[in-house]
Design a protein around this motif. Sequence first.
Motif, short mmCIF file in Angstrom:
data_model
loop_
_atom_site.label_atom_id
_atom_site.label_comp_id
_atom_site.label_asym_id
_atom_site.label_seq_id
_atom_site.Cartn_x
_atom_site.Cartn_y
_atom_site.Cartn_z
N LEU A 133 5.97 -15.69 -3.66
CA LEU A 133 6.51 -14.37 -3.75
C LEU A 133 5.92 -13.42 -3.00
CD1 LEU A 133 7.51 -14.49 -7.47
CD2 LEU A 133 9.14 -14.94 -5.55
N TRP A 134 4.61 -13.60 -3.11
CA TRP A 134 3.70 -12.38 -2.33
C TRP A 134 3.92 -12.67 -0.83
CZ3 TRP A 134 0.60 -8.81 -4.66
CH2 TRP A 134 -0.48 -7.97 -3.58
N ILE A 135 3.92 -13.88 -0.12
CA ILE A 135 4.01 -14.11 1.06
C ILE A 135 5.67 -13.66 1.67
CG2 ILE A 135 3.92 -15.54 3.22
CD1 ILE A 135 1.29 -15.10 1.53
N ALA A 136 6.58 -13.98 0.60
CA ALA A 136 7.93 -13.43 1.18
C ALA A 136 8.07 -12.09 1.17
CB ALA A 136 8.83 -14.13 -0.08
N TYR A 137 7.06 -11.37 0.37
CA TYR A 137 7.28 -9.99 0.44
C TYR A 137 6.39 -9.45 1.64
CZ TYR A 137 5.13 -5.37 -0.09
OH TYR A 137 4.58 -4.09 0.24
N GLU A 138 5.31 -9.96 1.99
CA GLU A 138 4.51 -9.45 3.01
C GLU A 138 5.41 -9.80 4.45
OE1 GLU A 138 -0.26 -9.73 1.87
OE2 GLU A 138 0.82 -11.33 3.03
N TYR A 139 5.99 -10.90 4.47
CA TYR A 139 6.81 -11.17 5.66
C TYR A 139 8.12 -10.26 5.66
CZ TYR A 139 10.15 -13.67 8.73
OH TYR A 139 11.12 -14.07 9.63
N GLN A 534 8.46 -18.12 6.58
CA GLN A 534 9.84 -18.46 6.19
C GLN A 534 10.05 -19.45 5.28
OE1 GLN A 534 11.22 -18.91 10.28
NE2 GLN A 534 10.96 -16.84 10.78
N ILE A 535 9.24 -20.52 5.19
CA ILE A 535 9.14 -21.78 4.32
C ILE A 535 8.69 -20.87 2.77
CG2 ILE A 535 7.94 -23.57 3.43
CD1 ILE A 535 7.71 -24.42 6.55
N CYS A 536 7.82 -19.95 2.82
CA CYS A 536 7.42 -19.37 1.72
C CYS A 536 8.77 -18.34 1.14
CB CYS A 536 6.03 -18.51 1.83
SG CYS A 536 4.47 -19.45 2.26
N LEU A 537 9.06 -17.97 2.05
CA LEU A 537 10.35 -17.15 1.81
C LEU A 537 11.60 -18.00 0.85
CD1 LEU A 537 11.87 -14.28 1.57
CD2 LEU A 537 12.83 -14.96 4.02
#
Length: 558
Positions: A133-139, A534-537
Amino acid sequence: MTSAIDLKRLPDTSLRHRLALAILSGAMLGFAFPPSPFYSLAYVGLVPFFLLVEMLEGTWRILRYSYLVMLIFHCITVYWAGGFTHSNDPWMMSAGAALLLVHPLFYWLPILLFVLVRRRLGSFAGLLAFPFLWIAYEYSHSLSEFSFPWITLGNSQAYDLHRIQIAEYTSVYGLSFIIIAFNVLAFVLVINLATGKWKFRAPEAVIVFCTLILVYVGPWLVGELLHIRHKNQPAGRTLKVGVVQPNIDPWEKWGQGYASKLDSYRLQLATYVRESKALSSRTPDLIVWPETAIPLRILLPQNYSYLSSLRAELDAIGIPVFTGLPYTRYYDSASAPVTANRIESSNVYYEDFNSATLLVPQQPVGPIYKKMVLVPYAERIPYAETFRFLIEPLKWNVGIGSWGKGEDTVVFSLPLRAGEAVKFAAMICYESVYPNFVRLFVGRGAEFLVIITNDSWWGNTSGAYQHASYASFRAIENRRWIIRAANGGISGLVDPAGRIHDETTLYTAATFDGEIQSNSKLTFYARHGDLFAQICLFFGALFVALAFISRPRKSEIA
């Protein structure tokens, strides 16, 4: 659902203890960022936050304390953005204060989703989802005109050159993921030991502890292997380059009227020409001047005499010069964008662009690169076409202000003495903070990169050090040499392993030369971009989707 990890909700403590945890979390995250050498604090900076979440009931209470965490984090990392310690410009201070107070609210999105997953699927699932969720937010946050990737969590590790070598594959988001994963594991270990659920020698504790070691040491080992592999690869063409850092106060740079601007222009250009002549004796292939080194609209017909005089000086030096300068485009009333300025008593509109170009001796002025990623509010109102009513009241009139937005990447061709040419691209200031944006130029053939900037607006504060250190990520992601030319520092040459050579100090005049190598090979990141993010998203969205279709669960793990 059962799990080897058994968390029990902590009792709600006093207000003083809750505030202490929030302040501690924000402070550790903040002091992990350059120029602080304590970058490893980021690996445990969220543990107090997770402990705080375990104590709190109710989404609103969690959001209030998370805002405090992020407010402290912002006040430590980007306090300098308002220029509170230098020149005290009212507009800059207002914009900086808004950044400190408003931007922490953006972090409510991943925290709300974390709370949702935790409430619906349980604490274990919430913690498992949090890194994604954090990486999805940052991206996602880096994609809009409101973006501010300056404090992407992975950027805190810019000085840790061994571990950040993985950026060749994952960009800075891979470092963010590792940091978050370590925080989650550390929290699981701490809370289970603190509540007596595990003993120090319990199998669960040993497994989590060994995993922590692997998460921390693994990237270092991978980085060493990548560094060895890169050292053994053949180098491209060797180029000698020079950099001029004039240390001109940006607040005085533009003058206070047409006559004074011309006087200031003559003095500034005399400095650049003098230092470039000194560099020419070392026969560099390229000399780089910083952002808006030429503060005059020198390409306009009415300023032809100034352009002609400068070209005569540079032709005599005989070295190509890459420089920042303003570029002006004119429109009629029908074609003018909403951000254009109108010339009084006419139907003619114009727009200025923060630009750069390569001046080659005995050749016409070549392509003009116009800055495409503009600092929100300081250089352009986000989504200005939609929020037209904000354009006039929010224009900042220092320098030229309210820059137009460029529309096309430009790759320059630098002619060499042997009759060959090498391609390069340039980022202007803030653009260099965007990984995917920089890689687009590499994909178009850039064999080395240039960053021109003016980091002298904010005094001797953290901003310039942070900006300079982030160039290491761009060099590693693309395995390209970077020439960094700053008006008042910090300038230097960044090698493909992220090491900065010939680094200058802030607020000093400096001229230096050095050697770089070109490279035409594409890294995994240069080819595939933000695939990891994008995978994290995807996985973050999957957790959220499962949370929406599931019934609420108890927050602790049974």
